[in-house]
Motif scaffolding. Structure first.
Motif, short mmCIF file in Angstrom:
data_model
loop_
_atom_site.label_atom_id
_atom_site.label_comp_id
_atom_site.label_asym_id
_atom_site.label_seq_id
_atom_site.Cartn_x
_atom_site.Cartn_y
_atom_site.Cartn_z
N PRO A 10 0.84 -1.27 0.18
CA PRO A 10 0.02 -0.13 0.04
C PRO A 10 0.90 1.41 -0.10
O PRO A 10 2.10 1.49 0.75
CB PRO A 10 -0.75 0.00 1.36
N ARG A 11 0.44 2.35 -0.60
CA ARG A 11 1.47 3.47 -0.86
C ARG A 11 0.38 4.69 -0.62
O ARG A 11 -0.86 4.80 -1.25
CB ARG A 11 1.92 3.71 -2.32
N LYS A 12 0.91 5.50 0.38
CA LYS A 12 0.16 6.94 0.73
C LYS A 12 0.09 7.56 -0.39
O LYS A 12 0.91 7.75 -0.83
CB LYS A 12 0.78 7.37 1.74
N GLY A 13 -1.16 8.22 -0.66
CA GLY A 13 -1.26 9.14 -1.71
C GLY A 13 -0.67 10.62 -1.48
O GLY A 13 -0.10 10.70 -0.39
N PRO A 14 -0.21 11.13 -2.51
CA PRO A 14 0.36 12.71 -2.31
C PRO A 14 -0.41 13.61 -1.64
O PRO A 14 -1.50 13.50 -1.47
CB PRO A 14 0.70 12.80 -3.85
N ASP A 15 0.26 14.51 -1.02
CA ASP A 15 -0.39 15.56 -0.21
C ASP A 15 -0.69 16.55 -1.46
O ASP A 15 -0.28 16.57 -2.62
CB ASP A 15 0.44 16.30 0.62
N ALA A 16 -1.92 17.45 -1.17
CA ALA A 16 -2.41 18.39 -2.19
C ALA A 16 -2.37 19.85 -1.65
O ALA A 16 -2.59 19.78 -0.28
CB ALA A 16 -3.78 17.74 -2.60
N GLU A 17 -2.57 20.61 -2.22
CA GLU A 17 -2.75 22.17 -1.72
C GLU A 17 -3.81 23.14 -2.58
O GLU A 17 -3.92 22.67 -3.61
CB GLU A 17 -1.25 22.76 -1.86
N THR A 18 -4.54 23.76 -1.81
CA THR A 18 -5.25 24.80 -2.44
C THR A 18 -5.15 26.04 -1.55
O THR A 18 -4.57 26.15 -0.48
CB THR A 18 -6.40 24.16 -2.50
N THR A 19 -5.92 27.09 -2.18
CA THR A 19 -6.17 28.28 -1.23
C THR A 19 -7.73 28.51 -0.98
O THR A 19 -8.55 28.13 -1.79
CB THR A 19 -5.52 29.46 -1.86
N ALA A 20 -8.01 29.19 -0.34
CA ALA A 20 -9.35 29.56 0.16
C ALA A 20 -9.49 31.03 0.86
O ALA A 20 -8.55 31.25 1.65
CB ALA A 20 -9.97 28.64 1.29
N THR A 21 -10.47 31.78 0.22
CA THR A 21 -10.67 33.32 0.78
C THR A 21 -11.80 33.33 1.73
O THR A 21 -12.85 32.88 1.25
CB THR A 21 -10.85 34.24 -0.54
N ILE A 22 -11.58 33.79 2.85
CA ILE A 22 -12.63 33.94 3.69
C ILE A 22 -13.13 35.39 4.29
O ILE A 22 -11.92 36.23 4.18
CB ILE A 22 -12.68 33.11 4.96
#
Length: 396
Positions: free
Chosen positions: A144-156
């Motif tokens: 089993p292999r852990k999936g890559p991390d992901a990044e995003t931005t959010a404006t509040i």
């Protein structure tokens, strides 16, 4: 020699702990430390032409490959225990005057080989020395292999950054290919063990330094298996694109530019492995009145000349609460900051920062006749005390 299952009977008679100079109950950290020291001292790159140290390095690497592996070590320990009890009449060497591990006319290697194919001892130890069996050894299930991390931005909004908010995030991220389910092979075809890493998923590199390093196999990309025909959808990469919407909780008190980690919300893993994490960089929209300095809120408060000169009590707003009263002492200078405790941004421990209110004296652009007369009377009253006399004294 190794049998067709990759098993080395002679290894059962080796004391890998003694080879590394550690006790049998040594911790994983102690074993690793000993291996690194011995590998550094005996590495071929550091000892060119010294065959004795080259041989020593091979033995140390062989020992660490077994007792330094969390899966292999308990099986090796059990094998040594059984051998010590005489349960299998010894492995390798000579027993009862018969070479090759024979005892009472029974060849133990043949016995183990037969039983490896039918369960029992073979199931317990068949994968112990996985690097010695060549292409015909037992096929291991892909790790089993852990999936890559992901990044995003959010404006509040500014208010939501203080109160906390749950937002919807639309993500387009990497995911297992829908056609081959992440294997990288053409649907309907069968894989075989990667000949480059022999199914380990990694290769050992010893060039350019004193330590050997495990690197992801360049041929199978760590999948352990390869297909002769690549998946036409993903061209053998095993990856595709996924569009999904998730709900993310932004905690109260988040700062502009802060990075929030959402565990398990990143890219899906392979072969049943866990998903990676999602990192959300939060952008906070500015407020029309309030600013922020750490855990404190800031507010510029307009005041008149007479309020700061004579003293006054004025009301100022707070964010999300009732107004508070500021008491301005007579002679308050322009730009003085007043602190209102507990009316700032929330902290991680549940407490709040303060409100910092800074007074700004307002100069009227137009004066009516009565106000002009009053200002002129004030000017006449203080004309004998020039404000700028000290500037010329200091300059001269």
């Amino acid at each position: 020699m190794a049998d067709d299952q990759g098993f080395r009977p002679d290894w059962a008679g080796k004391d890998f702990y003694a080879e590394l100079g550690v006790a049998k109950d040594a911790s994983a950290a102690e074993i690793k430390k000993a291996y690194r020291r011995l590998a550094r001292d005996n590495h071929p790159d550091s000892n060119p032409g010294d065959t004795a140290k080259h041989d020593r390095f091979k033995k140390v690497a062989e020992a660490y490959d077994v007792v330094g592996d969390t899966d292999k070590r308990p099986k090796y320990d059990e094998m040594r225990r059984l051998q010590g009890s005489g349960a299998f009449g010894g492995f390798g060497g000579t027993r009862g005057g018969q070479p090759g591990g024979q005892a009472g006319g029974v060849n133990v290697e043949d016995l183990l080989r037969d039983r490896m194919g039918g369960g029992g001892f073979g199931d317990m130890f068949g994968d112990l020395f996985g690097g010695a069996g060549g292409p015909q050894r037992r096929q291991q299930a892909p790790r089993p292999r852990k999936g890559p991390d992901a990044e995003t931005t959010a404006t509040i909004s500014f208010v939501d950054s203080l109160d906390g908010v749950t937002i919807s995030l639309r993500l387009a991220s990497d995911a297992p290919c829908p056609s081959c389910s992440g294997t990288g092979g053409k649907p309907g075809t069968r894989p075989h063990i990667c000949s480059e890493c022999e199914g380990a998923g990694y290769v050992v590199s010893t060039s350019g330094g004193a330590f050997s390093m495990n690197e992801t196999c360049p041929r199978c990309a760590g999948r352990q298996l390869i297909y002769d025909e690549a998946c036409p959808t993903c061209a053998g990469s095993g990856r595709g694109r996924s569009n999904r919407t998730i709900q993310a909780r932004i905690p109260a008190g988040v700062k502009d530019g802060q990075r929030i980690r959402l565990k398990g919300k990143g890219t899906a893993g392979e072969n049943g492995g866990p998903a990676g994490d999602l990192f959300v960089t939060v952008k906070v929209s500015p407020h029309r009145l309030f600013g922020r300095a750490g855990d404190n809120l800031t507010l510029d408060v307009p005041v008149s000349f007479d309020e700061v000169a004579l003293g006054a009590e004025i009301k100022v707003p707070t964010l999300g609460g009732a107004p508070v009263t500021l008491r301005l002492p007579a002679g308050t200078p322009n730009g003085r900051t007043f602190r209102v405790r507990g009316r700032g941004a929330p902290r991680a421990d549940g407490s709040k920062g303060d409100l910092l209110a800074t007074v700004e004296v307002q100069v009227p652009a137009v004066l009516d006749p009565a106000a002009r007369e009053a200002v002129e009377s004030y000017r006449d009253a203080v004309s004998g005390k020039p404000l700028r006399s000290r500037l010329f004294e200091e300059a001269g």
